[in-house]
Design a protein around this motif. Structure first.
Motif, mmCIF file in Angstrom:
data_model
loop_
_atom_site.group_PDB
_atom_site.id
_atom_site.type_symbol
_atom_site.label_atom_id
_atom_site.label_comp_id
_atom_site.label_asym_id
_atom_site.label_seq_id
_atom_site.Cartn_x
_atom_site.Cartn_y
_atom_site.Cartn_z
ATOM 1 N N LYS A 2 0.806 -1.264 0.175
ATOM 2 C CA LYS A 2 0.026 -0.101 -0.116
ATOM 3 C C LYS A 2 0.969 1.161 0.033
ATOM 4 N N SER A 3 0.332 2.053 -0.663
ATOM 5 C CA SER A 3 1.046 3.350 -0.784
ATOM 6 C C SER A 3 0.188 4.629 -0.305
ATOM 7 N N PHE A 4 0.601 5.364 0.550
ATOM 8 C CA PHE A 4 -0.347 6.565 1.086
ATOM 9 C C PHE A 4 0.321 7.973 0.691
ATOM 10 N N SER A 5 -0.706 8.874 0.113
ATOM 11 C CA SER A 5 -0.193 10.305 0.075
ATOM 12 C C SER A 5 -0.296 11.275 1.505
ATOM 13 N N GLN A 6 0.709 11.667 1.729
ATOM 14 C CA GLN A 6 0.829 12.498 3.108
ATOM 15 C C GLN A 6 1.533 13.824 2.604
ATOM 16 N N LYS A 7 1.044 14.783 3.557
ATOM 17 C CA LYS A 7 1.428 16.036 3.617
ATOM 18 C C LYS A 7 2.066 16.487 5.118
ATOM 19 N N VAL A 8 3.155 16.825 5.216
ATOM 20 C CA VAL A 8 3.721 17.046 6.643
ATOM 21 C C VAL A 8 4.168 18.533 6.821
ATOM 22 N N MET A 69 2.339 6.750 13.920
ATOM 23 C CA MET A 69 0.928 6.492 13.622
ATOM 24 C C MET A 69 0.757 7.073 12.035
ATOM 25 N N TYR A 70 1.612 7.693 11.464
ATOM 26 C CA TYR A 70 1.135 8.329 10.040
ATOM 27 C C TYR A 70 0.685 7.408 9.169
ATOM 28 N N THR A 71 1.165 6.288 8.743
ATOM 29 C CA THR A 71 0.740 5.337 7.820
ATOM 30 C C THR A 71 -0.673 4.888 8.480
ATOM 31 N N PHE A 78 -7.397 9.914 8.873
ATOM 32 C CA PHE A 78 -6.822 10.684 10.069
ATOM 33 C C PHE A 78 -5.907 11.424 10.021
ATOM 34 N N ALA A 79 -5.967 12.619 10.261
ATOM 35 C CA ALA A 79 -4.584 13.905 10.638
ATOM 36 C C ALA A 79 -3.932 13.522 11.756
ATOM 37 N N VAL A 80 -2.593 13.561 12.036
ATOM 38 C CA VAL A 80 -1.831 13.524 13.300
ATOM 39 C C VAL A 80 -1.351 14.808 13.748
ATOM 40 N N LEU A 81 -1.587 15.320 14.718
ATOM 41 C CA LEU A 81 -0.706 16.841 15.211
ATOM 42 C C LEU A 81 -0.118 16.305 16.501
ATOM 43 N N SER A 82 1.183 16.882 16.419
ATOM 44 C CA SER A 82 2.305 16.940 17.500
ATOM 45 C C SER A 82 2.597 18.247 17.958
#
Length: 309
Positions: A2-8, A69-71, A78-82
């Motif tokens: 699986k490949s996921f597109s993310q923006k950080v 938890m990003y993947t 879901f978004a992940v916020l630190s």
């Protein structure tokens, strides 16, 4: 595969050129750290919720727990916020720390149009403790922006600071381990809670999410309406052999007691996961290694199930 597109995206202010006293020695000072946040967004998807980690921008190596938890979060939209305050190893003793965290959270939700729904706080060690303090603080104040928190993932952190203080007094007495942490934490507790559990027990009860010594345990009721999943790793043999610590000098004691009190308060949506010796390959047994060993795919499945309740 699986490949996921993310923006950080990340924003951190320059650290103050100043330091805080964390002990009685001439070198017992910590420099301020960078206040700010790191946000992971699943691209080209409608965000269904947000995982929040109240991490430290230096000593937690910025978002080291959150990025695990990003993947899984991206797969479930879901978004992940630190989020980090400027206080090094911040225990959230002061209102200013919690207000600072809240302002950053509000800014991120507004800037990136995050949905205020299906909000989960997660974390081990101080990251988890901060979550409990922040939630309590927000419930006691009438801010215009309030997160709609759905659940809490509590991983092997201290809830009872009366117990913790006595644990460290014993550590110092035995002098069998590195005493930096016991001396550092007890100094902070005695300074900011204005005494010891013997001289000022109510301050310790108020600061603790749960305490065996608190007959009322009013703080537990704050969390009775949330989905709670708790992870513990007692590591009894390791702690006995390496640290001469007993079952009493163990965060698992706090968390099990907290879950028992939650049930008494009427929370039927709690779950305890106990990591066995074979579940964690790390040779070190601490709060961070417990978080590292958690099955993140299964955890994310649990989080998604809570959104449907």
């Amino acid at each position: 595969m699986k490949s996921f597109s993310q923006k950080v995206v990340a924003y951190y202010e320059p650290a103050k050129n100043d330091s805080l006293s964390v002990g009685t020695g001439e070198n017992d000072f910590f420099p301020f750290i960078q206040k700010g946040y790191t946000l992971m967004l699943p691209e080209n998807k409608e965000i269904k919720g947000v995982l929040i980690f109240l991490e430290d921008s230096k000593y937690d190596k910025k978002n080291r727990s959150a990025k695990q938890m990003y993947t899984q979060a991206t797969e479930k939209d879901f978004a992940v916020l630190s989020v980090s305050t400027e206080i090094p190893l911040d225990f959230y003793f002061s209102k200013s720390s919690m207000i600072s965290a809240h302002q950053l959270i509000r800014e991120v939700f507004g800037t990136y149009n995050l949905p205020n729904d299906n909000i989960f706080f997660l974390g081990a060690s101080l990251v988890g403790h901060r979550a409990m303090r922040y939630i309590k603080f927000m419930k006691g104040h009438n801010f215009d922006f309030q997160l709609k928190t759905k659940g809490i993932v509590a991983c092997n952190f201290t809830m009872d600071f009366t117990r913790k203080w006595y644990q460290h007094k014993r550590d110092i007495k035995l002098n069998q381990i590195d005493l930096w942490e016991p001396k550092f934490i007890n100094y902070l507790l005695e300074t900011y809670l204005e005494g010891t559990p013997k001289t000022n027990p109510e301050r310790y009860h108020n600061f603790s999410s749960y305490s065996y010594f608190d007959e009322k345990n009013e703080n537990v009721k704050i969390y009775k309406d949330y989905a709670i999943r708790a992870y513990i790793e007692p590591a009894i043999k390791y702690k006995l052999t390496k640290q001469l610590r007993t079952l009493y000098e163990n965060n698992a004691t706090d968390i099990v007691g907290f879950l028992a009190e939650l049930k008494i308060a009427g929370n039927e949506n709690t779950e305890l996961i106990v990591l066995q010796p074979g579940d964690n390959p790390s040779t070190k047994k601490n709060t961070q290694s417990t978080w590292d060993a958690i099955d993140k795919d299964e955890l994310m499945d649990w989080i998604q199930k809570q959104t449907k309740k």
